[in-house]
Design an enzyme around this catalytic site. Structure first.
Site, PDB file in Angstrom:
ATOM      1  N   SER A   1       0.830  -1.209   0.000  1.00 52.09           N
ATOM      2  CA  SER A   1       0.000   0.000   0.000  1.00 52.09           C
ATOM      3  C   SER A   1       0.862   1.255   0.000  1.00 52.09           C
ATOM      4  O   SER A   1       0.379   2.349  -0.325  1.00 52.09           O
ATOM      5  CB  SER A   1      -0.922   0.011   1.219  1.00 52.09           C
ATOM      6  OG  SER A   1      -0.187  -0.251   2.414  1.00 52.09           O
TER       7      SER A   1
ATOM      8  N   ASP B   1       4.805  -7.473   2.824  1.00 51.36           N
ATOM      9  CA  ASP B   1       4.150  -7.902   1.588  1.00 51.36           C
ATOM     10  C   ASP B   1       5.150  -8.341   0.527  1.00 51.36           C
ATOM     11  O   ASP B   1       6.154  -7.646   0.294  1.00 51.36           O
ATOM     12  CB  ASP B   1       3.356  -6.738   0.995  1.00 51.36           C
ATOM     13  CG  ASP B   1       1.901  -6.729   1.404  1.00 51.36           C
ATOM     14  OD1 ASP B   1       1.367  -7.782   1.776  1.00 51.36           O
ATOM     15  OD2 ASP B   1       1.300  -5.640   1.339  1.00 51.36           O
TER      16      ASP B   1
ATOM     17  N   LYS C   1       3.526 -11.810   3.683  1.00 54.01           N
ATOM     18  CA  LYS C   1       2.131 -11.846   3.238  1.00 54.01           C
ATOM     19  C   LYS C   1       2.074 -11.995   1.731  1.00 54.01           C
ATOM     20  O   LYS C   1       2.788 -11.298   1.002  1.00 54.01           O
ATOM     21  CB  LYS C   1       1.377 -10.592   3.670  1.00 54.01           C
ATOM     22  CG  LYS C   1      -0.110 -10.609   3.246  1.00 54.01           C
ATOM     23  CD  LYS C   1      -0.932  -9.568   3.971  1.00 54.01           C
ATOM     24  CE  LYS C   1      -0.703  -8.175   3.474  1.00 54.01           C
ATOM     25  NZ  LYS C   1      -1.157  -7.985   2.050  1.00 54.01           N
TER      26      LYS C   1
ATOM     27  N   GLU D   1      -9.902  -9.195   3.253  1.00 57.61           N
ATOM     28  CA  GLU D   1     -10.181  -7.796   2.908  1.00 57.61           C
ATOM     29  C   GLU D   1     -11.482  -7.697   2.123  1.00 57.61           C
ATOM     30  O   GLU D   1     -11.678  -8.419   1.138  1.00 57.61           O
ATOM     31  CB  GLU D   1      -9.035  -7.196   2.089  1.00 57.61           C
ATOM     32  CG  GLU D   1      -9.292  -5.757   1.694  1.00 57.61           C
ATOM     33  CD  GLU D   1      -8.100  -5.053   1.080  1.00 57.61           C
ATOM     34  OE1 GLU D   1      -8.240  -3.891   0.668  1.00 57.61           O
ATOM     35  OE2 GLU D   1      -7.007  -5.666   1.017  1.00 57.61           O
TER      36      GLU D   1
END
Length: 266
Positions: free
Chosen positions: A46, A84, A112, A181
């Site tokens: 992100s 991530d 992740k 999510e």
């Protein structure tokens, strides 16, 4: 607080105590999140949107992820660091192993990956080699072009059935944690009950084992001005960033955040 490990998170699930997670990209905020008692710091791709100004996470590179993971590591004392794997960094098993090792050596405690059942083999191989894995399911931002935008996933019965089955299969493959999510609250609750590993939600209702938000979102900072339904601005009633972080932790622990208004129905 004592150093957070996978054993800690598993114990919190068993006790029914909510797990707190926030995204984090640098040493200063890592320290601030530690002071507030945040248990897991997610070095998320992100950062491509909130730090770099891109319109998706796709441009983020493994080099950038390793850099920010190392920054967070230097400011961290107690939290578990989850990093991530960015877009296409796990396109092959060889890439998955190499890039996961890079993030672990930069300071991550867990990796992740976004996807579903196709992740099973790479999760198994990573777990065998000492790399804990969090499987990110539901709305997976790296697949935004396939999904046709940032849309709630699992709303029809076939999708929901497949997501439940995939979650169980990924746990069996060796996943140490799940992140859901933008999944209907009822489905997220069912998955949380169906697996023994911790389940973290974002836009997945209040019945998951814990919550995560993008740091900049919960501080009321947005470039686009678009605020997702599942976000709450914790700065609104606080006079400092530190008190906003603490308010987030307190509300997640008390299960007052997220509220019904932050979730999605089937």
């Amino acid at each position: 607080m004592p150093a957070i490990t996978l054993t800690t998170l598993q114990s919190l699930k068993q006790k029914g105590e909510k797990i707190t997670m926030l995204t984090c990209y640098d040493a200063t905020f890592a320290h601030a999140c530690n002071e507030a008692g945040v248990e897991v710091l997610l070095v998320g791709d992100s950062l491509g949107m909130v730090l770099q100004g891109h319109d998706s996470t796709l441009p983020v590179t493994i080099e950038e992820m390793a850099y920010h993971t190392a920054c967070v590591k230097r400011g961290n004392t107690d939290a578990l660091i989850l990093a991530d794997l960015p877009f296409m960094a796990n396109a092959t098993l060889e890439q998955t192993m190499t890039n996961s090792a890079r993030l672990m050596q930069a300071g991550a405690h867990m990796i992740k990956v976004e996807g579903a059942l196709w992740l099973a083999e790479s999760i198994r191989l990573l777990a065998e080699r000492g790399v804990p894995v969090c499987a990110h399911m539901g709305l997976t931002p790296q697949a935004v072009n396939i999904l046709g935008g940032y849309k709630v996933q699992g709303r029809n019965e076939n999708q929901a059935r497949q997501m439940r089955a995939d979650a169980i299969s990924l746990e069996q493959a060796g996943a140490a944690m799940l992140l859901l999510e933008c999944v209907p609250s009822e489905l997220a609750a069912e998955i949380t009950q169906a697996v023994k590993i911790p389940v973290i939600g974002i836009g997945a209702g209040t019945d998951t084992d814990g919550q995560v938000l993008v740091l900049h979102d919960m501080l009321g900072l947005s470039i686009s001005g678009r605020v997702p339904k599942f976000v709450k601005n914790f700065m609104q009633d606080q006079n400092s960033i530190q008190s906003a972080l603490k308010a987030y932790v307190n509300e997640v622990k008390a299960a007052t955040f997220p509220g019904i208004e932050h979730g999605f129905s089937a």
